[in-house]
Design a protein around this motif. Structure first.
Motif: not given
Length: 296
Positions: A38-39, A44-51, A62-65, A84-89
Motif C-alpha cells: 500500500r502507498r 497510525e497504520l504504520i505504527a499498528e503494523i509495527i506493533d 518503497s512508498s514509505l516516507p 530498507v537497503a534494497a531500495s532506499v534513497t
C-alpha cells in the motif's frame, strides 16, 4: 480463489477505505500485503503494523516516507535493514553510506542491488571483504560502470571472476587472461574468436561454449557434432544453422549417458505457467462481505 488469497488481494486494492484496511491488519497474510504494497499508509497504520510484528515486510515498502525508512535503516534486526537497503534513497544524505558500512554482510549485499547507489559506493561494495557482497554487485549487470567491472573480472575469488565474465562483456585487454584462467575460460569463450584449439579443449564446458558460439564456423560445428560429450552434441543439435541432415544424425546420439545428464536435460523443456488473472475490484459492500466471511 481461496479466502486467504482473496483477503491479500483486497489488501492491495488501491481505493480501499482506511477503516477496511485497518480491519485487514487482523489477518496475518493480508497484513503483510498491506505492509508491503500500500502507498497510502498513515503514521497510525504504520505504527499498528509495527506493533503487530510485520516490521520486516513494512521496511520493504518503497512508498514509505523517507523519515520512516531512515529509522528502519538503524533497526537492530539485520533483516529489517536488508529490506530498507534494497531500495532506499539517500534521504537523509549519508544514509546509503551508513548502510554500505553496515557490519552485517547481508545488508551490504542487499544494498549492492539498490538502483539509487552512486558509483563510488558501488565500487566500495565491489571491493568488499565478503565474496557474497561482491557477488551481489554482479547481479546489477545493467548499470555497472567499467571500473567496477574490471575490479570484479580480476577479483581474487575464482567464483567472482567466473560470475563476472558471464554477466559482463570483458574489455579486450582482459580477455587473454580470462581465457587462460581455468575458472573463467569457458565463460570467456563467448567473447573470443572460435578456434580449433578451443574446440579441442580438454574441458567439456569450454567445448560446449564453443558449440554455442554465434560465429562458429561450419567446419568446427561439424567437428563438434561428433564430440564425446553429450551436452556438446546437444548444443550443436540446437543450433539454428545446423543442417537438417546433420541435426538428425546428432539427435540420434542424444540418449542421455547418465542419470545426471538426463536430469539436466529435463530442464530444457520447462515452461512457466501462465500469469494468474488480476483479482476483481470489490465494491465496499463486497469488501465488507468478504471481511465478515473471514471474521474480521
Amino acid at each position: 480463489m481461496e479466502l486467504d488469497a482473496e483477503l491479500s488481494a483486497l489488501a492491495a486494492q488501491e481505493d480501499l477505505p482506511a477503516d477496511l484496511v485497518r480491519r485487514l491488519l487482523r489477518h496475518q497474510g493480508a497484513r503483510r500485503s498491506v505492509a508491503l504494497l500500500r502507498r497510502d499508509l498513515t503514521d497510525e497504520l504504520i505504527a499498528e503494523i509495527i506493533d503487530l510484528g510485520s516490521v520486516r515486510t513494512l521496511a520493504a515498502n518503497s512508498s514509505l516516507p523517507s523519515r520512516i525508512r531512515a529509522l528502519f535503516a538503524e533497526h537492530p534486526e539485520p533483516a529489517v535493514r536488508c529490506a530498507v537497503a534494497a531500495s532506499v534513497t539517500d534521504e537523509p544524505p549519508g544514509l546509503l553510506a551508513c548502510l554500505a558500512a553496515d557490519p552485517d554482510p547481508s545488508v551490504r549485499s542487499f544494498l549492492a542491488m539498490n538502483e539509487h547507489l552512486p558509483t563510488e559506493l558501488l565500487a566500495l561494495l565491489a571491493a568488499d571483504s565478503e565474496a557474497s557482497v561482491r557477488s551481489s554487485v554482479i547481479q546489477r549487470r545493467r548499470d555497472v560502470p567499467d571500473e567496477v567491472r574490471r575490479m570484479l573480472l580480476t577479483d581474487t575469488d575464482p567464483g567472482i571472476r567466473s560470475g563476472s565474465v558471464r554477466a559482463f562483456a570483458p574489455p579486450a585487454d582482459l580477455l587473454p587472461g580470462l581465457l587462460a584462467d581455468p575458472a573463467t575460460r569457458a565463460a570467456a569463450v563467448a567473447h573470443a574468436v572460435p578456434t580449433a584449439e578451443l574446440a579441442a579443449d580438454p574441458d567439456s564446458d569450454v567445448r560446449e561454449a564453443i558449440a554455442a558460439h554465434p560465429d562458429l564456423p561450419p567446419g568446427l560445428r561439424d567437428l563438434l557434432a561428433g564430440d564425446q560429450d553429450f551436452f556438446v552434441r546437444n548444443t550443436i543439435a540446437a543450433r539454428p544453422d545446423t543442417p537438417p541432415a546433420l541435426r538428425e544424425r546428432v539427435v540420434a546420439t542424444l540418449e542421455p549417458d547418465s542419470p545426471v545428464a538426463e536430469w539436466m536435460l529435463s530442464f530444457s523443456t520447462h515452461t512457466c505457467p501462465p500469469a494468474a488473472p488480476a483479482p476483481p475490484h470489490l465494491s465496499r459492500q463486497q469488501a465488507e462481505a468478504l471481511l465478515a466471511r473471514a471474521g474480521l
